[in-house]
Design an enzyme around this catalytic site. Structure first.
Site, PDB file in Angstrom:
ATOM      1  N   CYS A  43      -1.036   5.597   9.444  1.00 53.21           N
ATOM      2  CA  CYS A  43      -1.533   4.459   8.660  1.00 53.21           C
ATOM      3  C   CYS A  43      -2.529   4.733   7.718  1.00 53.21           C
ATOM      4  O   CYS A  43      -2.525   5.722   6.740  1.00 53.21           O
ATOM      5  CB  CYS A  43      -1.958   3.630   9.689  1.00 53.21           C
ATOM      6  SG  CYS A  43      -3.009   3.873  10.802  1.00 53.21           S
TER       7      CYS A  43
ATOM      8  N   ARG B 280       0.893  -1.238   0.165  1.00 49.34           N
ATOM      9  CA  ARG B 280       0.042   0.027  -0.012  1.00 49.34           C
ATOM     10  C   ARG B 280       0.889   1.168   0.099  1.00 49.34           C
ATOM     11  O   ARG B 280       0.501   2.162  -0.716  1.00 49.34           O
ATOM     12  CB  ARG B 280      -0.896  -0.155   1.240  1.00 49.34           C
ATOM     13  CG  ARG B 280      -2.120  -0.966   1.195  1.00 49.34           C
ATOM     14  CD  ARG B 280      -3.078  -0.889   2.429  1.00 49.34           C
ATOM     15  NE  ARG B 280      -3.874   0.276   2.168  1.00 49.34           N
ATOM     16  CZ  ARG B 280      -4.669   0.753   3.348  1.00 49.34           C
ATOM     17  NH1 ARG B 280      -4.683  -0.070   4.464  1.00 49.34           N
ATOM     18  NH2 ARG B 280      -5.271   1.824   3.025  1.00 49.34           N
TER      19      ARG B 280
END
Length: 276
Positions: free
Chosen positions: A231, A172
């Site tokens: 995050c 990601r």
């Protein structure tokens, strides 16, 4: 005080004269909350806390898990029996993200005695209960700001002049995949530091010296003003902040994280394995 507690120590304290309030924060990313898991069996005396309802505001401009309204959060904690001076132990199913979110929020809100059950429910060897407790209401009143936070602009500044860690999975970070948010990639200048490298195969945090070596290898310096962390939506990042504390460092969470950053098309996005 260490931010984590072993299962054996938790069992011992729970049987002692000053038992901690136990909070079950089981949660599944992208799935239903863990209430059904809680009802199937939990630590005796534990109260279920819903991450999406109690530990976050509704998704919106501030990301998928914005900080909760202090009054809503405080009311949930009081219903669970949390007092100003009562020790608290939080746990989840073993991944540690949700428990760390609860730990971080309580610390951010001014509670001084909260720990995460290291390894979560999977580490517990005692009996489980299906009884749902109804504790006496606690007197905890949140005082937000006891831990520092970053917003989008200060996170960008950390990436330029300090150290900003991206706690998501490496794919990601690189932008290879993005299953949730508008676009893949990372904040320019951020360093990839997947949360799952904070723990061993059993889900327990690595020893302090190993964590310190890991973060030093990523560029963290002892005595620095802090290490920025983000995050996807401020959940797994809390796990990174806790790991930094174990290592003797100060982590500063960007609660909005990538879900807030990437929602604004005007903000730059970097892709690939390198920070820039």
């Amino acid at each position: 005080m260490k931010p984590i507690i072993t299962a054996s120590a938790c069992a011992s304290e729970s049987a002692g004269p000053r038992p901690p309030v136990l909070l079950d924060v089981r949660w599944r990313l992208g799935g239903p909350h863990g209430r059904a898991d809680y009802e199937a069996g939990h630590l005796p005396g534990a109260v279920f806390v819903d991450l999406d309802q109690d530990l976050a505001s509704p998704a919106g401009d501030g990301g998928r898990h914005p900080l909760p309204d202090p009054e809503v959060f405080g009311a949930a904690m009081r219903r669970a029996g949390v007092g100003q001076d009562t020790p608290v132990v939080v746990y989840d199913g073993g991944q540690g993200w949700a428990a760390a979110r609860a730990w971080w929020l309580l610390r951010w809100a001014g509670h001084r005695d909260v720990r995460v059950l290291d390894g979560g429910l999977a580490a517990w060897t005692g009996d489980l209960s299906t009884d749902v407790p109804h504790p006496a209401e606690g007197d905890f009143r949140p005082k937000p700001g006891a831990l520092p936070t970053l917003d989008a602009d200060s996170a960008a500044a950390f990436a330029r002049s300090g150290l900003l860690l991206d706690a998501r999975a490496a794919e990601r970070y690189r932008g290879d995949v993005e299953p949730i948010d508008r676009v893949g990639g990372h904040i320019p200048g951020a360093v990839s530091a997947p949360t799952d490298e904070n723990t061993g195969p059993d889900g327990r945090y690595l020893p302090a010296e190993q964590l310190a070596a890991r973060f030093a290898g990523l560029g963290a310096e002892a005595g620095a003003e802090g290490v920025g962390v983000y995050c996807g939506s401020g959940v797994s990042g809390a796990h990174q902040v806790l790991a930094l504390e174990i290592a003797g460092l100060t982590g500063i969470l960007y609660p909005g994280s990538w879900s807030e950053w990437s929602a604004d098309p005007s903000r730059p996005v970097a892709t690939g394995p390198e920070p820039q």
